[in-house]
Design a protein around this motif. Structure first.
Motif, PDB file in Angstrom:
ATOM      1  N   VAL A  41       0.817  -1.202   0.000  1.00  0.00           N
ATOM      2  CA  VAL A  41       0.000   0.000   0.000  1.00  0.00           C
ATOM      3  C   VAL A  41       0.853   1.255   0.000  1.00  0.00           C
ATOM      4  CG1 VAL A  41      -0.205   0.159   2.515  1.00  0.00           C
ATOM      5  CG2 VAL A  41      -2.039   1.059   1.065  1.00  0.00           C
ATOM      6  N   HIS A  42       2.048   1.173   0.583  1.00  0.00           N
ATOM      7  CA  HIS A  42       2.928   2.349   0.590  1.00  0.00           C
ATOM      8  C   HIS A  42       3.373   2.703  -0.822  1.00  0.00           C
ATOM      9  CE1 HIS A  42       3.061   2.644   4.921  1.00  0.00           C
ATOM     10  NE2 HIS A  42       3.356   1.343   5.011  1.00  0.00           N
ATOM     11  N   ASP A  43       3.494   1.696  -1.712  1.00  0.00           N
ATOM     12  CA  ASP A  43       3.873   1.976  -3.102  1.00  0.00           C
ATOM     13  C   ASP A  43       2.792   2.804  -3.790  1.00  0.00           C
ATOM     14  OD1 ASP A  43       6.157   0.388  -2.715  1.00  0.00           O
ATOM     15  OD2 ASP A  43       5.052  -1.432  -3.259  1.00  0.00           O
ATOM     16  N   ILE A  44       1.529   2.444  -3.527  1.00  0.00           N
ATOM     17  CA  ILE A  44       0.412   3.181  -4.142  1.00  0.00           C
ATOM     18  C   ILE A  44       0.327   4.593  -3.566  1.00  0.00           C
ATOM     19  CG2 ILE A  44      -2.084   3.198  -4.502  1.00  0.00           C
ATOM     20  CD1 ILE A  44      -1.989   0.127  -4.212  1.00  0.00           C
ATOM     21  N   ALA A  45       0.490   4.710  -2.241  1.00  0.00           N
ATOM     22  CA  ALA A  45       0.436   6.028  -1.607  1.00  0.00           C
ATOM     23  C   ALA A  45       1.540   6.924  -2.129  1.00  0.00           C
ATOM     24  CB  ALA A  45       0.529   5.877  -0.093  1.00  0.00           C
ATOM     25  N   ALA A  46       2.724   6.356  -2.360  1.00  0.00           N
ATOM     26  CA  ALA A  46       3.842   7.149  -2.877  1.00  0.00           C
ATOM     27  C   ALA A  46       3.536   7.675  -4.275  1.00  0.00           C
ATOM     28  CB  ALA A  46       5.118   6.304  -2.886  1.00  0.00           C
ATOM     29  N   GLU A  47       2.926   6.838  -5.106  1.00  0.00           N
ATOM     30  CA  GLU A  47       2.580   7.281  -6.462  1.00  0.00           C
ATOM     31  C   GLU A  47       1.483   8.345  -6.426  1.00  0.00           C
ATOM     32  OE1 GLU A  47       4.131   6.628  -9.093  1.00  0.00           O
ATOM     33  OE2 GLU A  47       5.428   4.999  -8.364  1.00  0.00           O
ATOM     34  N   LEU A  48       0.573   8.222  -5.486  1.00  0.00           N
ATOM     35  CA  LEU A  48      -0.479   9.234  -5.345  1.00  0.00           C
ATOM     36  C   LEU A  48       0.125  10.579  -4.962  1.00  0.00           C
ATOM     37  CD1 LEU A  48      -3.453  10.086  -5.179  1.00  0.00           C
ATOM     38  CD2 LEU A  48      -3.496   9.223  -2.841  1.00  0.00           C
ATOM     39  N   ARG A  49       1.059  10.566  -4.022  1.00  0.00           N
ATOM     40  CA  ARG A  49       1.697  11.818  -3.598  1.00  0.00           C
ATOM     41  C   ARG A  49       2.595  12.385  -4.685  1.00  0.00           C
ATOM     42  NH1 ARG A  49       2.079   8.906   1.364  1.00  0.00           N
ATOM     43  NH2 ARG A  49       4.188   8.228   0.802  1.00  0.00           N
ATOM     44  N   ALA A  50       3.029  11.543  -5.617  1.00  0.00           N
ATOM     45  CA  ALA A  50       3.958  11.998  -6.657  1.00  0.00           C
ATOM     46  C   ALA A  50       3.258  12.719  -7.806  1.00  0.00           C
ATOM     47  CB  ALA A  50       4.738  10.795  -7.201  1.00  0.00           C
ATOM     48  N   ILE A  51       1.948  12.701  -7.840  1.00  0.00           N
ATOM     49  CA  ILE A  51       1.233  13.388  -8.923  1.00  0.00           C
ATOM     50  C   ILE A  51       1.465  14.889  -8.789  1.00  0.00           C
ATOM     51  CG2 ILE A  51      -1.020  13.850  -9.944  1.00  0.00           C
ATOM     52  CD1 ILE A  51      -1.947  11.141  -8.950  1.00  0.00           C
ATOM     53  N   ALA A  52       1.901  15.514  -9.871  1.00  0.00           N
ATOM     54  CA  ALA A  52       2.263  16.934  -9.854  1.00  0.00           C
ATOM     55  C   ALA A  52       1.029  17.801  -9.615  1.00  0.00           C
ATOM     56  CB  ALA A  52       2.930  17.315 -11.169  1.00  0.00           C
ATOM     57  N   PRO A 232       1.008   8.864 -15.198  1.00  0.00           N
ATOM     58  CA  PRO A 232       2.404   9.305 -15.329  1.00  0.00           C
ATOM     59  C   PRO A 232       2.784   9.474 -16.797  1.00  0.00           C
ATOM     60  CG  PRO A 232       2.304   6.981 -14.754  1.00  0.00           C
ATOM     61  CD  PRO A 232       0.910   7.503 -14.636  1.00  0.00           C
ATOM     62  N   ASP A 233       3.709  10.370 -17.061  1.00  0.00           N
ATOM     63  CA  ASP A 233       4.137  10.605 -18.440  1.00  0.00           C
ATOM     64  C   ASP A 233       4.723   9.349 -19.060  1.00  0.00           C
ATOM     65  OD1 ASP A 233       3.338  13.231 -18.164  1.00  0.00           O
ATOM     66  OD2 ASP A 233       5.318  13.898 -17.470  1.00  0.00           O
ATOM     67  N   SER A 234       5.267   8.474 -18.223  1.00  0.00           N
ATOM     68  CA  SER A 234       5.887   7.253 -18.735  1.00  0.00           C
ATOM     69  C   SER A 234       4.882   6.232 -19.218  1.00  0.00           C
ATOM     70  CB  SER A 234       6.752   6.610 -17.636  1.00  0.00           C
ATOM     71  OG  SER A 234       5.956   6.305 -16.494  1.00  0.00           O
ATOM     72  N   ALA A 235       3.544   6.482 -18.990  1.00  0.00           N
ATOM     73  CA  ALA A 235       2.538   5.509 -19.413  1.00  0.00           C
ATOM     74  C   ALA A 235       2.539   5.327 -20.923  1.00  0.00           C
ATOM     75  CB  ALA A 235       1.156   5.951 -18.928  1.00  0.00           C
ATOM     76  N   GLY A 236       2.814   6.409 -21.658  1.00  0.00           N
ATOM     77  CA  GLY A 236       2.930   6.313 -23.110  1.00  0.00           C
ATOM     78  C   GLY A 236       1.638   5.958 -23.819  1.00  0.00           C
ATOM     79  N   LEU A 237       0.505   6.384 -23.295  1.00  0.00           N
ATOM     80  CA  LEU A 237      -0.796   6.077 -23.895  1.00  0.00           C
ATOM     81  C   LEU A 237      -1.316   7.283 -24.667  1.00  0.00           C
ATOM     82  CD1 LEU A 237      -2.720   4.217 -21.042  1.00  0.00           C
ATOM     83  CD2 LEU A 237      -2.062   3.254 -23.231  1.00  0.00           C
ATOM     84  N   GLY A 275       0.623  -2.294 -19.459  1.00  0.00           N
ATOM     85  CA  GLY A 275       1.877  -1.576 -19.650  1.00  0.00           C
ATOM     86  C   GLY A 275       2.116  -0.489 -18.623  1.00  0.00           C
ATOM     87  N   VAL A 276       1.067  -0.096 -17.888  1.00  0.00           N
ATOM     88  CA  VAL A 276       1.209   0.928 -16.846  1.00  0.00           C
ATOM     89  C   VAL A 276       1.402   0.218 -15.512  1.00  0.00           C
ATOM     90  CG1 VAL A 276       0.158   2.921 -15.738  1.00  0.00           C
ATOM     91  CG2 VAL A 276      -0.323   2.446 -18.148  1.00  0.00           C
ATOM     92  N   PRO A 277       2.500   0.498 -14.790  1.00  0.00           N
ATOM     93  CA  PRO A 277       2.717  -0.154 -13.495  1.00  0.00           C
ATOM     94  C   PRO A 277       1.491   0.020 -12.593  1.00  0.00           C
ATOM     95  CG  PRO A 277       4.681   1.043 -14.152  1.00  0.00           C
ATOM     96  CD  PRO A 277       3.616   1.400 -15.139  1.00  0.00           C
ATOM     97  N   ALA A 278       1.107  -1.066 -11.946  1.00  0.00           N
ATOM     98  CA  ALA A 278      -0.120  -1.042 -11.144  1.00  0.00           C
ATOM     99  C   ALA A 278      -0.126   0.036 -10.082  1.00  0.00           C
ATOM    100  CB  ALA A 278      -0.359  -2.422 -10.527  1.00  0.00           C
ATOM    101  N   PRO A 279       0.965   0.251  -9.321  1.00  0.00           N
ATOM    102  CA  PRO A 279       0.918   1.323  -8.310  1.00  0.00           C
ATOM    103  C   PRO A 279       0.656   2.697  -8.914  1.00  0.00           C
ATOM    104  CG  PRO A 279       2.741  -0.146  -7.876  1.00  0.00           C
ATOM    105  CD  PRO A 279       2.220  -0.509  -9.234  1.00  0.00           C
ATOM    106  N   LEU A 282      -3.064   2.815 -10.009  1.00  0.00           N
ATOM    107  CA  LEU A 282      -3.969   2.920  -8.861  1.00  0.00           C
ATOM    108  C   LEU A 282      -3.836   4.278  -8.176  1.00  0.00           C
ATOM    109  CD1 LEU A 282      -3.923  -0.600  -7.192  1.00  0.00           C
ATOM    110  CD2 LEU A 282      -5.848   0.569  -8.239  1.00  0.00           C
ATOM    111  N   GLY A 283      -2.632   4.835  -8.123  1.00  0.00           N
ATOM    112  CA  GLY A 283      -2.476   6.180  -7.569  1.00  0.00           C
ATOM    113  C   GLY A 283      -3.274   7.193  -8.366  1.00  0.00           C
ATOM    114  N   ALA A 284      -3.205   7.075  -9.719  1.00  0.00           N
ATOM    115  CA  ALA A 284      -3.979   7.976 -10.572  1.00  0.00           C
ATOM    116  C   ALA A 284      -5.476   7.745 -10.390  1.00  0.00           C
ATOM    117  CB  ALA A 284      -3.585   7.773 -12.032  1.00  0.00           C
ATOM    118  N   LEU A 285      -5.877   6.477 -10.223  1.00  0.00           N
ATOM    119  CA  LEU A 285      -7.297   6.170 -10.036  1.00  0.00           C
ATOM    120  C   LEU A 285      -7.828   6.722  -8.720  1.00  0.00           C
ATOM    121  CD1 LEU A 285      -7.372   2.525 -11.430  1.00  0.00           C
ATOM    122  CD2 LEU A 285      -8.727   4.444 -12.291  1.00  0.00           C
TER     123      LEU A 285
END
Length: 860
Positions: A41-52, A232-237, A275-279, A282-285
């Motif tokens: 869960v900390h991985d998802i929380a970190a990605e959520l906080r990383a959204i600009a 994330p910009d790295s999603a490439g979609l 292709g988009v890392p799950a954390p 889910l952070g974006a979701l």
């Protein structure tokens, strides 16, 4: 509240859709659990906080644009029905409906019931509102069809998550687009209405259909962009690919019937975008859920808060200028539903908060001021309070006063628990907003019924089960890195998140089990019965407060009576087949009407029946809409205003002549008091028998009385004599409030001169005016006033046809013409039923009940 319905043959039908929702959610949890097997869960929380912050602001701006486009759904629907409703009122209605509807999947809130309550203040009928709701759903379907069809036709990478071969996937996309094109072609070129079940739908025309397509596609594209900019910009979609996948996720969420598509939408995107890392996804979701779902919900709650503060404008004059006069009439009727949804969400927030670890930095500060036992107790209390709020939300929907009091207490306690268990000030602020709105809305919760006497619908049970199951899974996932041992149950530590989660989960399960057990062990309520001698006094007490003469039908003796606990109100009904048919609106104290209709609905559900309300007034339609019933107009009732009734003027010349002819023939009129005409009973019986024989009919029932001496003697009697011999009579249905007078039995012999009944009516109205009555009720003209336009349902069009051409069955049009000579005011009367095919069944059951059986129904 009672959780489990009594067994019945039809019970499985009511449980089927909720059961499918629970199973779909269980499948989603299994899928998501396996997809996230390698993450914490900390991985998802970190990605959520990383959204600009820039991405968050862009998502917020796109959300505002999307909800602005959603207002056009309703605006187009209002244009389609051709009613003059201003855009600002339409926009507020649309925003409230979608803000709350996106977060819940309860039929009581996402169907036409909410729109009816809000649009009815603007003069729209039930048919208009149902048409607008269907039009909005169709606009959404068109947008989804285009986006999902393009995604499938092009076989974009995400669409392959359906695990179909490319050929089948493209065929599906082609089929979806073909349906959209077929609708566009029909809308532009059709010359005849399209028949769908009991409805006939008029083609909207090329301009309106084009606007539907554009608005639907653009709105869903903008909604997809809200989530796309958070990736994330790295999603490439590319956006076109993502929009198609988004549409597929929305379709899956809608079909699952899980509240807000919670979990279903996320699972589809996780599978469709490997292709988009799950954390990161889910952070974006999570951010998307907060911005697109919860933020508008909070804004809608703030609008409701403004409304409730405006209601106290005598002390808040400044707010009166701020809120404006146009908010209050729209929000007042739906305050209980809005607050019910807010409280349900508040309960879910408390449960999910209790399942996730607290922030370490905040716990470090709390340990200085909050003792560990208090922190542990607060965490446990937060989860228990969350369950309580989920349960009480149903009571708020039902406007129960006890639910309001308990909810205010639980919300206040929840605020304290949120601050003490982890200094969750954001959570406490949301609960505080809900508490303030709930507290200020106290007048809306006026039902004094017992909280534990109310029963849950399968949909509510499924919603509660899904939220509780979600909190349990989130707790297990958030603490999956902690090895399980029996010692965890007895571990108490400042950073002991896993032990606290286990204890809170156990408390939640035990509490729900206790509520279910108490429901099962509760004695069954007493069943209503045909009134006995000792019930007449209770009926008379309620009749003294009745303004409608139809209430006297309770004394016919052929109906069951459902009394209110306060004994000052009742509802009369009878059972025919599976239909439990209530006659008219509840009788007695107005404050008890809402409680009675809900109690009746719950009684019917316990027996697996179908609730039907026959001959109800327009003033009380919101009561039946709240029950989830559909409305069908069955005719109009003629009421003559007596305060200015006279025989002067050319319009009343026919009545003057009838009175003069009766005088010349030696006719005399007299009103005899109740029970004061015993010696006349044999003569009255002879007149009645002669009338029945001449009409080739039999005695009726339910809404009409039959010739029975005990029944007749309960009421005053109007008689017409010639040379001392009774030739016609009518028993009177008075009201103690002098609001209305009408007649029930109206009989005349074959030897009565022509115009005798005109004479009786004229003399009776003049007598009633002298006695201080305000209205004389001439009864209903069946099928009168039904709309025949293309937007009307098939029932209205059939009814209008029968009214105009059904003389061989019943003189519908002639009856209205006869009553027109008295210049009455025509008021609509309705039949409230579960709708669909059950409307036809209810009409049949009502008809046979009144006629006295199928054989009598078939007689002319």
């Amino acid at each position: 509240m009672s959780f489990l319905p009594a067994g019945s043959v039809a019970a499985w039908r009511r449980w089927l859709a909720p059961l499918v929702s629970v199973l779909a959610f269980a499948l989603v949890v299994w899928v998501v659990h396996h997809v996230l097997a390698r993450y914490r869960v900390h991985d998802i929380a970190a990605e959520l906080r990383a959204i600009a912050p820039a991405k968050l602001l862009a998502a917020a701006a796109l959300t505002a644009l999307s909800y602005s486009l959603l207002t056009l759904y309703d605006w187009l629907g209002v244009r389609y029905v051709g009613k003059p409703v201003s855009y600002r009122r339409t926009a507020l209605t649309s925003f409230i409906a979608y803000a709350f509807g996106h977060n819940m999947s309860l039929a009581a809130f996402t169907g036409s019931a909410v729109r009816y309550r809000m649009y009815s203040t603007q003069g729209l009928t039930a048919i208009d509102v149902a048409t607008i709701a269907s039009f909005c759903a169709l606009t959404t379907g068109l947008g989804l069809g285009v986006l999902a069809g393009v995604a499938s036709l092009l076989a974009v990478p995400g669409a392959t998550a359906l695990h179909l071969e490319r050929t089948w996937l493209q065929a599906l996309g082609a089929a979806l687009l073909a349906l959209v094109l077929a609708y566009a072609g029909w809308a532009a070129f059709a010359r005849r209405p399209l028949r769908i079940g009991s409805w006939e739908v008029r083609a909207p025309g090329a301009r309106l259909a084009s606007a539907q397509l554009v608005v639907g596609v653009v709105d869903l594209s903008v909604a997809a962009a809200v989530l796309w900019v958070l990736l994330p910009d790295s999603a490439g979609l590319d956006f076109a690919t993502f929009a198609g996948v988004y549409a597929l996720g929305i379709v899956g969420g809608v079909l699952s019937q899980v509240p807000g598509g919670l979990g279903v939408f996320e699972a589809i995107l996780l599978l469709a975008l490997p292709g988009v890392p799950a954390p990161q996804l889910l952070g974006a979701l999570l951010a998307y859920r907060g911005i697109y779902y919860l933020a508008p919900l909070a804004l809608a709650a703030f609008a409701l808060l403004l409304h409730e503060l405006y209601m106290q404008r005598a002390r808040l004059a400044l707010l009166r200028r701020t809120a404006g006069n146009w908010i209050t009439p729209l929000l007042r009727p739906i305050a209980p539903q809005l607050i019910g949804v807010l409280v349900f969400v508040a309960g879910a927030v408390l449960l999910l908060s209790g399942a996730t670890p607290a922030l370490d930095a905040r716990l470090h500060e709390l340990r200085r001021i909050v003792p560990l036992p208090l922190l542990e107790l607060s965490h446990l209390a937060g989860s228990v309070l969350g369950v309580g709020l989920l349960v009480l939300a149903r009571g708020l929907f039902l406007r129960l006063n006890a639910a309001w009091h308990l909810t205010c207490g639980l919300l206040a306690a929840g605020i304290a628990a949120s601050l003490l268990k982890g200094f969750d000030y954001e959570e406490a602020a949301f609960l505080g907003l809900v508490l303030l709105v709930t507290y200020l809305s106290r007048p809306a919760f006026h039902r004094p019924a017992s909280l534990m006497s109310q029963r849950f619908t399968p949909g509510w049970l499924a919603s509660i089960a899904i939220i509780v199951a979600l909190s349990l899974w989130v707790g297990l996932f958030a603490n999956r890195h902690v090895p399980y041992s029996h010692d965890l149950w007895w571990t108490f530590a400042m950073h002991g998140d896993a032990p606290r989660m286990l204890r809170a989960s156990l408390a939640v399960i035990v509490l729900l089990a206790a509520l279910v057990a108490s429901s099962l062990l509760r004695p069954a309520p007493a069943e209503p019965h045909v009134p006995q001698a000792n019930d007449v006094a209770r009926i008379d007490a309620a009749l003294r407060q009745a303004d409608t003469s139809l209430a006297n039908a309770a004394l016919i003796g052929d109906k069951r009576i459902l009394f209110h606990d306060t004994a000052d109100a009742f509802l009369m009904y009878q059972v025919a087949g599976r239909s439990w048919i209530a006659l008219g609106d509840p009788v007695g104290a107005p404050a008890q009407r809402e409680d009675l209709v809900w109690t009746f609905r719950e009684l019917v559900d316990r027996h697996g029946g179908s609730a039907v309300f026959y001959q109800v007034s327009a003033a009380n339609l919101p009561l039946y809409v709240d029950l989830g019933l559909s409305l069908a107009k069955i005719g109009e009732e003629a009421r003559v205003a007596l305060t200015d009734f006279n025989l002067q003027g050319s319009a009343r010349s026919e009545l003057r002549h009838a009175r003069s002819r009766a005088g010349r023939s030696g006719s005399s009129f007299e009103v005899l008091p109740a029970g004061g005409f015993g010696p006349l009973l044999p003569a009255l019986r002879a007149v009645s028998a002669d009338w029945l024989e001449s009409k080739a009919t039999a005695e009726k029932g339910f809404s009409l009385g039959a010739f029975a001496e005990e029944y007749l003697c309960r009421f005053p009697l109007a008689v017409v004599r010639i040379d001392g011999r009774v030739v016609a009579f009518a028993n009177l249905w008075p009201t103690a409030t002098r609001e209305e007078l009408s007649i029930d039995l109206m009989r005349f012999g074959r030897d009565a001169p022509a115009g005798t009944m005109d004479y009786l009516f004229v003399e009776l109205m003049l007598w009633a005016r002298e006695q201080g009555y305000r209205w004389f009720n001439l009864g209903m003209a069946p099928l009168s006033g039904l709309e025949a336009r293309s937007l009307a349902p098939l029932w209205h069009r059939m009814g209008d046809f029968l009214y105009r051409h059904g003389e061989a069955f019943y003189n519908f049009e002639g009856l209205r013409r006869y009553k027109e000579k008295f210049a009455p005011v025509w008021e609509p009367r309705y039949l409230a039923t579960p709708g669909g095919l059950q409307l036809a069944r209810a009409l049949y059951d009502v008809s046979t009940l009144i006629a006295g059986g199928l054989r009598e129904l078939m007689r002319k």
